[in-house]
Design an enzyme around this catalytic site. Structure first.
Site, mmCIF file in Angstrom:
data_model
loop_
_atom_site.group_PDB
_atom_site.id
_atom_site.type_symbol
_atom_site.label_atom_id
_atom_site.label_comp_id
_atom_site.label_asym_id
_atom_site.label_seq_id
_atom_site.Cartn_x
_atom_site.Cartn_y
_atom_site.Cartn_z
ATOM 1 C CG HIS A 66 -1.985 -0.951 0.988
ATOM 2 N ND1 HIS A 66 -3.082 -0.850 0.531
ATOM 3 C CD2 HIS A 66 -1.870 -2.391 1.669
ATOM 4 C CE1 HIS A 66 -3.857 -2.269 0.503
ATOM 5 N NE2 HIS A 66 -3.220 -2.888 1.299
ATOM 6 C CE1 TYR A 133 -9.486 -4.389 -0.299
ATOM 7 C CE2 TYR A 133 -11.248 -4.338 1.225
ATOM 8 C CZ TYR A 133 -9.939 -4.451 0.927
ATOM 9 O OH TYR A 133 -8.945 -5.296 2.057
ATOM 10 C CG HIS A 198 -9.179 -8.571 0.082
ATOM 11 N ND1 HIS A 198 -8.537 -8.051 1.177
ATOM 12 C CD2 HIS A 198 -10.515 -8.522 0.674
ATOM 13 C CE1 HIS A 198 -9.183 -7.968 2.263
ATOM 14 N NE2 HIS A 198 -10.213 -8.511 1.965
ATOM 15 C CG ASP A 278 -1.774 -6.119 3.424
ATOM 16 O OD1 ASP A 278 -2.039 -5.282 2.602
ATOM 17 O OD2 ASP A 278 -2.411 -6.288 4.441
#
Length: 382
Positions: A66, A133, A198, A278
């Site tokens: 990220h 997402y 995910h 992550d």
């Protein structure tokens, strides 16, 4: 700049013996015997690293970071910070793929692209995914296919959420359209065209992806599924998906080496397994009613530590362990010249103590980033 690394026990990631590695202009120019006098006679700056008593491996590739931070599930005060170049380099990571995650409203793809370009200027190789997402998922252009074709750093779409209360609750047909468009975009631009999923804690596990492969003419190799260690049932399903040709990814934590051991003992295809950090994503904890009860911040260093723990545990060979963060990831993301040490490849190299596995030197595209354990490069605002 010329760098000669000599007396190295070279893992490329397969062991190829004690060798010297000559680096010229960020590329590996020669592996084997190198005449030091000939190098010095060129009359240009050069550096010699004596790697006696050390291992030399490819730099690690992290497929899930990220760059802009993550989180926010507990409100604005729970947003995690942006990644820094020092976080990545001190974790042995010389290549990384950035993504957004849950929040596609206050974190933007244009910002992700800018951050990736900044990290590249600072020294490492960077790539990004379009999307987040949600389904429909945000894009730079009108669709994920055009993003892959027109935006240089876009290698695929991520992280589309399944089996999670935070997902866009997509149908199998909606997922098939994303995977298909991403694949075609990759084909036309010479990139991976991979869709990175995910996976949440839902009881559907990976059933929607099995259904996708059953019902649509889409290659399994264009799927890369992460967070697969949430439960034994999910992990077993991931082993089945890997057997169909998909790539599956373990998010590094203090149990990673145990999951890797289980994967091997249950005939999981090791060539389809990767590990990611992550990095700077949030680690939310929810109760059975879906209420947030706590969270943490994922560290890129966990990736390095867990690879070393896997090596020390002895369930996998050193070569097998290294492949999970080098050659396998390069294959999944179709990164040419990455994840291997061979003539013509990028000089992304780690020099590790043979006794302790501590990082002694890091080179990213030939640039010396850590020397004798000391960080040479920091971000502009660190």
């Amino acid at each position: 700049m010329i760098t000669l690394i000599k007396n190295a026990e070279l893992y490329a990631p397969d062991f190829i013996g004690k060798q010297s590695v000559l680096v010229i202009n960020g590329k590996i120019s020669k592996i084997g015997d190198v005449d030091e006098d000939a190098v010095s006679s060129l009359g240009i700056d050069y550096k010699i690293i004596d790697a006696e008593g050390a291992l030399v491996t490819p730099g690690f590739i992290d497929p899930h970071v990220h760059f802009l931070g993550g989180g926010g599930e507990g409100g604005f005060a729970t947003r995690t910070p942006e990644i820094q170049i020092s976080d990545l380099i001190q974790s042995g990571i010389t290549s990384a793929a950035g993504l957004i995650g849950t929040d596609g409203t206050t974190r933007h793809l244009t910002s992700l692209l800018a951050k990736a370009r900044g990290l590249e200027i600072e020294g490492i190789s960077t790539y990004i995914y379009t999307g987040n997402y949600d389904v429909p998922t945000p894009t730079f252009t009108d669709n994920v296919k055009d993003d892959a074709i027109l935006i240089d750093k876009v290698i695929g779409t991520a992280e589309i959420a399944i089996s999670d209360s935070r997902s866009g609750q997509p149908s199998v047909h909606e997922l098939a359209k994303i995977v298909g468009q991403t694949r075609v975009g990759g084909m036309l631009s010479g990139k991976a065209g991979i869709t990175h999923f995910h996976t949440g804690p839902g009881k559907g596990y990976l059933s929607i992806l099995h259904q996708l492969l059953d019902e649509y003419e889409l290659p399994a190799s264009n799927l890369h599924v992460t967070h697969i260690t949430r439960s034994r049932e999910l992990f077993d399903d991931a082993i089945k998906l890997a057997a169909r040709g998909s790539f599956v990814d373990i998010t590094a934590d203090d149990t990673t080496y145990e999951w890797i051991s289980y994967y091997k003992k249950n005939q999981g295809d090791l060539s389809k397994l990767t590990i990611s950090s992550d990095g700077n994503g949030s680690l939310p904890k929810f109760n059975e009613e879906g209420k947030l009860i706590g969270f943490g911040v994922a560290s890129t260093r966990t990736l390095f530590n867990q690879v070393i723990e896997t090596i020390k545990a002895g369930e996998l060979s050193l070569e097998e362990s290294l492949r999970l963060v080098t050659a396998n990831t390069a294959e999944a993301l179709k990164l040419e010249g990455k994840g291997v040490i061979q003539v013509g490849s990028d000089a992304d190299l780690l020099v590790l103590s043979k006794d302790t596995f501590e990082i002694e030197h890091v080179f990213a595209k030939g640039k010396h980033m850590i020397e004798s354990g000391n960080l040479l490069v920091k971000g502009t605002f660190e």
